[in-house]
Write an enzyme that holds these catalytic residues in place. Sequence first.
Site: not given
Ligand code: FPP
Length: 258
Positions: A36-37, A39, A41, A81, A83-84, A87, A223
């Site tokens: 997570d994080g 976005g 970042w 997910s 739920e994603n 977006r 854990e």
């Molecule tokens: C959550 O951060 C991250 C995601 C929904 C996407 C995760 C995807 C990757 C790390 C890249 C691709 C991975 C692979 C295995 C190819 P967020 O966008 O919700 O961050 P935020 O909470 O800061 O908005």
Amino acid sequence: MFTRSSTKRQAKGAEAAPRDPDEGHRGPRHVAVIMDGNGRWAQARGRPRLFGHHAGAKRVREIVNACPDLGVEYLTVFAFSTENWKRTQAEVSGLMSLFRRYISKEARALRDEGVRVRFIGDRVRLDAKLIALMDELESLTEHNERINLTIALNYGSRDEVSRAIKDLAGDVAKGTLSPADVDEETLTKYLDTRVLPDPDLVIRTSGEARISNFLLWQSAYAEYEFVDTLWPDFTKDIFAGIVGAYGVRDRRFGGTST
Ligand code: FPP
């Protein structure tokens, strides 16, 4: 027991053998990560969210490669997910194209580095090109044994359990399974994760302390470690620190310490 890190760390095949809870405090065999994080970042750098996802994808390889030396045999990462889909259309299609690109670009390296890749989640909503790439990568790496990487894509625990129950009920209706034989072990065999051991340690980055529908059944006795670092800043050293700290935890699996 849910724990938040006290330090602000910037800081269908053969089944895996279950780990004996009495075998002592070794490192975690299976680590699951909620990445997570991305976005935040990107936003902190005045860049679009997808820039963060691309930076996050680069971290995956670093963490995968750190696993064998740390004794981690299974790494499961939450990439998208159920739920994603809520977006924006731009972010969803950007992520889908990132997954396609990631698989095409990384396939050979993953194979050569001994990584066995599996995907969990419901493939129905994924596009045909992506599904084909996922199948190809699973076949390409199926004989690898150095480290098991599972990518959760269109994955949600409730969705997984619902699909498992639907399949199980289908077998009951066909007469190949008796309701009297349904127990925890039986249901586990219908889950996407049936070939994986349960996670020993679940890490979530970015300072959020929730599990967001990730491996709920499988993590009953895991854990948890919540770290403030945003996923694109999550280095192998931070990972190694968390894995090392796991060794001093007292896992009782509902029993008592001896
Ligand atoms: C959550 O951060 C991250 C995601 C929904 C996407 C995760 C995807 C990757 C790390 C890249 C691709 C991975 C692979 C295995 C190819 P967020 O966008 O919700 O961050 P935020 O909470 O800061 O908005």
